[in-house]
Design a protein around this motif. Structure first.
Motif, PDB file in Angstrom:
ATOM      1  N   THR A   1       0.831  -1.210   0.000  1.00 25.54           N
ATOM      2  CA  THR A   1       0.000   0.000   0.000  1.00 25.54           C
ATOM      3  C   THR A   1       0.862   1.256   0.000  1.00 25.54           C
TER       4      THR A   1
ATOM      5  N   ASN B   1       2.651   1.635  -3.430  1.00 30.12           N
ATOM      6  CA  ASN B   1       1.851   2.125  -4.551  1.00 30.12           C
ATOM      7  C   ASN B   1       1.619   3.623  -4.427  1.00 30.12           C
ATOM      8  N   GLY B   2       1.435   4.087  -3.180  1.00 30.47           N
ATOM      9  CA  GLY B   2       1.272   5.525  -2.999  1.00 30.47           C
ATOM     10  C   GLY B   2       2.522   6.284  -3.409  1.00 30.47           C
TER      11      GLY B   2
ATOM     12  N   MET C   1       2.388   8.959  -6.511  1.00 31.54           N
ATOM     13  CA  MET C   1       2.707  10.358  -6.283  1.00 31.54           C
ATOM     14  C   MET C   1       3.958  10.763  -7.028  1.00 31.54           C
TER      15      MET C   1
END
Length: 1014
Positions: free
Chosen positions: A836, A839-840, A844
């Motif tokens: 998680t 992926n952020g 970004m």
């Protein structure tokens, strides 16, 4: 008149002042106190006459005595008396007060009447007045008093007015004075008093005594014929001339490294003498040891008070106190120590030190010269008297410069002939170079002597063995080699005989057959005793003759004629050499076959060049079994010792043959019995009454796993009886031996037996007792019934096996389910905690790159995205763990450059390391090969994880990667990768979790460092 000089040397200046006598002249030294008392008396007289009377009695008496004394002195010096030569004595008073010599005026009765100031210094008194009134004789030593008394009586009688001076010693001072006497006459010419002048001549006497002592020592050394004689003379001279009581000579024992007492003067049997004879001293121990260690004279004031003097107690018993020791040395080498003792306590005397040291050097030179003379004389005596060969060899040319009679006798040369030769002419195996190399260490002083074995040539060119001893010496003042040569022919022969007998014994002990033993004995005797051909003739009793059985020669082509003749001939008793040994039963010898023309094999021996021969019988059970015969190329002569050796060897061979025949019969009988037992289908075991196994057949070996050699001799109960049955077995055996009854004897029973590997097996047993010569033995037959018992247990065992398999499957299922749950938990944790945020970060970062950025910002953002992608790769690798568990993960095998792969790994962390201020380094050892085949991706993955982890947990300092070679082979290499950092490390309690799957030092959600899988 010169007195005897015992205790002449003034070693001590210890004096006792003379006591003042009750004489009025003594009060002269108290004249001022007397004057004060007189004054007090006069004052008292005017003050009170009655009181003054009491005070004036003593002072007036004193004054009266004093005035009488002064008047007497004035009359003595002022009277018109003349001296011994008729001159007036009036000027004497002024003269004696100013002269440096001691002057004493002595009444003819021997009482001192007056003395000058110099007398106080000579006699160690405060004033000369203390001598007045004293008798003069006690002032001199006990030995000199009679002599002085005689001189005083002669002078007082007027025989010698001013005679020649005499020398005397003073009491307690050991000081020598020269005395001159003059008569003092009264007006009628009678001698009333004597004037003595005493001059201290101690220093002069000391010099004379030392010179005289040195002269005496020189005389003794010049006249002495040996070191012992010289030592006794020197000790006596020094003791008697210089006032010592005891003298001892200690010599250095170089081998033991100690000093030993060798001479003593005077000879005696006191405790000090005995202890000096028995004791040995190390360097620094006692007075001699101190002198030896320092090389300088040493002085002990009082040996009784010296801690480093082992003989102090016995010295005190003999009344010895003062001691001096000085070295005996020559050419810088200390050969010994001389020590001397005195009954008085001594004081230091530097002049005596110097004299003693000179005497020690003088005696050391004498000893060195005498030793050289004794060595040279000893060489001469050895050269003339010894039976061995003695040679003096010139060092440079090796020419013989002197030989003894033994050399001439042994070599057959005359002395003149030998002196024209060199040592190399006598030793054929040496060249000039080899001999020079042999004695080089001796000439350099590295070795004291040299010993080696050689062979000497006689004049007739025959040789004989010798043992050579060489050491350095001198001849005619020049260095030479002294060679002592021992003829060791007899020793070699004796050694060969002894060796032959030992070798024969060894051959017989090692031989398993008669033929092997005979050939071995023939070879040993020919090889050790230098014979060339050996034959064994065996007795054929049916035909009554000897025929050739065996022969030995170095090679098969030697002596063909003699071998052929011996194979062709047979000999009856008394015929030729073997027949003579057969009929005589003893050794027979032929010194030279060439002279025995009647010999049947004479022609064959002459063709083969054989000369000497002998034969000796081999005795077997009182009869001759055969004859051994030997031949040599050289004529041989009988030797008594060899004849005895041959007789013993013949007996040895006969005993061996007898033993071999007996053993063969026993083996044949035992073989039949063993064959019967071995062919039995059951295990056959025999044991004695105490349970010791005596027989163990092949079937028993197969059944129980013990070989026959291992089982025989052991107790049956310990070998095959199970532990739970051993007590019952022992009780049953004891009961049978006591009562003759046994419940299991002569019956077929089933019991359990024990194999060697500890496994028990069922057997069918039959035991039968046997009595032989009063002893009981037991024979047991055992049959293995394991197969029968196993078939009975087969079904039960199979059922238990199925049950166990089901249990194992259940356990395996539980473990597999637990592993699946652990994997699911891990994957869920990884998905939640890693994917998680990853992926952020990637999302970004992508959006950030789509915005307007500077070049530097875009570079940083690109690096972030690259790192995120790398993190994604790591996550994928972690997911590969499931593949590893399933056995489906494969490694890539490609060519790659190891150095480049490591540099790429470190490049990824250059920015994080720089941001934290860390030093990131790689140490790539030169011996590590760079071109390798393998999976570089997996390698980079491992190194990246480790380096990243190190940077993450390091705040300051450095992170370094070390790549080193562990092992290199032709097909593969082993490389060691080490990552070192200065980070926080791992707590001891969590170190046990290292290298376990998905373990962390801090597993809480609020852990400080967020990283998994390390």
């Amino acid at each position: 008149m010169m007195m005897h000089q015992q205790s002449d040397l003034p070693l001590v200046r210890s004096s006792t002042p003379l006591r003042p006598v009750s004489h009025p002249a003594v009060f002269w030294s108290y004249r001022w106190p007397l004057f004060f008392l007189l004054l007090l008396g006069l004052l008292a007289l005017f003050w009170n006459v009655r009181l003054a009377g009491g005070f004036l009695v003593v002072p007036f008496l004193v004054m009266l005595l004093w005035l009488a004394r002064r008047v007497d002195q004035a009359r003595m010096f002022a009277r018109p008396a003349s001296g011994g030569d008729g001159t007036s004595a009036q000027p004497i008073q002024g003269m004696v007060n100013i002269i440096p010599e001691c002057a004493l005026v002595v009444h003819r009765a021997g009482i001192v009447r007056d003395a000058n100031p110099a007398a106080s210094m000579l006699f160690d008194v405060r004033t000369e007045l203390e001598l007045i009134g004293q008798p003069i004789l006690p002032l001199f030593s006990d030995e000199d008093r009679p002599l002085f008394q005689a001189m005083h009586e002669r002078v007082s009688a007027g025989e010698s007015g001013a005679g020649p001076s005499q020398v005397f010693r003073l009491l307690n001072k050991r000081c020598w004075v020269e005395v001159t006497a003059s008569c003092l006459r009264d007006s009628q010419g009678a001698v009333e008093e004597v004037l003595y002048l005493l001059r201290d001549i101690t220093e002069r006497k000391r010099g004379e005594w030392r010179i005289q002592g040195q002269h005496e020592v020189t005389r003794v050394l010049a006249e002495a014929g040996s070191t012992a004689e010289a030592a006794q003379g020197v000790l006596q001279v020094i003791c008697t001339s210089l006032g010592w009581t005891v003298g001892t000579l200690w010599l250095v024992d170089g081998e033991a490294g100690v000093l030993r007492s060798v001479e003593h003067w005077p000879e005696g049997a006191g405790p000090f003498f005995r202890m000096s004879r028995d004791i040995t001293l190390l360097p620094g121990r006692g007075l001699p040891g101190r002198v030896w260690a320092s090389g300088e004279p040493a002085w002990i004031f009082d040996v009784v008070c010296d801690d480093n003097f082992p003989r102090a107690q016995v010295a005190s018993q003999d009344g010895l106190h003062g001691a001096i020791g000085f070295p005996v040395q020559a050419a810088g080498e200390i050969l010994g120590v001389m020590e001397f003792f005195s009954p008085t306590v001594l004081v230091l005397d530097s002049d005596l030190f110097a004299m003693m040291k000179a005497m020690g050097a003088q005696f050391g030179t004498f000893m060195q010269r005498k030793r050289a003379e004794e060595r040279e004389a000893g060489f001469g005596r050895i050269l003339d008297e010894t039976l061995n060969e003695i040679y003096l060899i010139e060092e440079e040319t090796f020419r013989l410069v002197h030989v003894n009679r033994g050399a001439q006798t042994n070599l057959g040369y005359s002395a003149d002939e030998l002196l024209r030769l060199t040592s190399l002419d006598l030793m054929p195996e040496f060249t000039r170079e080899s001999f020079a190399s042999l004695v080089e260490s001796l000439q350099r002083g590295e070795r004291a002597s040299l010993q080696f074995d050689a062979v000497h040539w006689r004049k007739d060119r025959s040789t004989y063995p010798v043992q050579v001893h060489i050491q350095r010496g001198s001849f005619g003042g020049r260095p030479a080699l002294v060679a002592i040569v021992l003829d060791v022919t007899e020793q070699h022969l004796a050694q060969r005989r002894t060796t032959t007998q030992h070798e024969v014994t060894r051959v017989l002990a090692d031989s398993s057959t008669i033929e092997q033993a005979v050939m071995g004995v023939l070879g040993v005797m020919c090889g050790n005793l230098k014979w060339d051909l050996g034959l064994l003739w065996q007795v054929d009793r049916q035909r009554g003759l000897l025929q050739l059985g065996h022969l030995w020669r170095k090679t098969s082509n030697l002596f063909p004629e003699m071998v052929l003749a011996s194979q062709r001939e047979t000999f009856v008793s008394g015929r030729e050499l073997p027949g003579c040994a057969w009929v005589n039963g003893d050794v027979c010898w032929i010194s030279d076959i060439a002279l025995e023309t009647a010999c049947l094999r004479h022609g064959a021996a002459e063709q083969d060049g054989l000369r000497g021969a002998y034969a000796f019988p081999i005795w077997l059970r009182g009869e001759i079994y055969g004859v051994m015969e030997f031949f040599s190329r050289e004529p041989q002569y009988p030797e008594v010792d060899l004849l005895e050796t041959l007789g013993m060897i013949g007996s040895q061979v006969g005993l061996f043959i007898e033993r071999m025949e007996v053993e063969a019969a026993l083996r044949e009988n035992e073989e039949r019995i063993r064959l019967i037992i071995a062919t039995a289908l059951d295990a056959v075991i025999a044991m004695e009454a105490d349970g010791t196994i005596t027989e163990w057949n092949a079937q028993a070996e197969t059944m129980f796993g013990w070989s026959s050699q291992e089982a025989v001799g052991q107790n049956l109960a310990a070998v095959i009886v199970p532990p739970q049955h051993r007590e019952a077995h022992t009780r049953g055996l004891a009961r049978y031996l006591k009562t003759g009854e046994g419940p299991v004897l002569n019956k077929r029973i089933e019991i359990t037996a024990l194999r060697r590997d500890g496994r028990e097996l069922p057997v069918e047993l039959t035991i039968t007792p046997l009595r032989s010569s009063g002893a009981v033995v037991f024979s047991a037959f055992l049959r293995d019934i394991t197969a029968r018992k196993e078939s009975e247990q087969a079904i039960l065992a199979y059922a238990k096996k199925l049950e166990q398999i089901n249990q194992d499957l259940d356990c395996a299922l539980v473990q597999a389910q637990a592993a699946t749950e652990a994997k699911s938990t891990f994957l869920a944790t990884m998905s939640h905690e890693i994917r998680t945020p990853m992926n952020g970060v990637l999302g970004m970062t992508g959006l950030l790159l789509e915005t307007d950025l500077t070049h530097e910002q875009r570079e940083y953002a690109s690096m972030v995205r690259s790192s995120g992608e790398h993190l994604l790769t790591i996550i994928n690798d972690i997911l590969d763990f499931s593949k590893i568990e399933a056995g489906k993960l494969s490694l890539e095998i490609i060519d790659f450059d190891l150095r480049s792969a490591m540099e790429e790994c470190l490049d990824l962390f250059s920015e994080p390391a720089s941001a934290k201020g860390l030093n990131l380094a790689c140490l790539f050892h030169a011996e590590v090969p760079t071109a390798l085949r393998g999976d570089p991706g997996r390698l980079r993955q491992i190194v990246t994880n480790l380096v990243g982890n190190a940077i993450k947990f390091t705040k300051q300092g450095y992170v370094s990667l070390h790549v080193g070679l562990v092992e290199a082979g032709p097909e593969q290499v082993v490389v060691r990768f080490e990552i070192a950092d200065t980070g926080i490390g791992i707590a001891p309690e969590t170190s046990a979790c290292l290298f376990q799957s998905f373990s962390q030092a801090d597993a809480s959600m609020a852990r400080r460092h967020d990283r998994g899988g390390e």
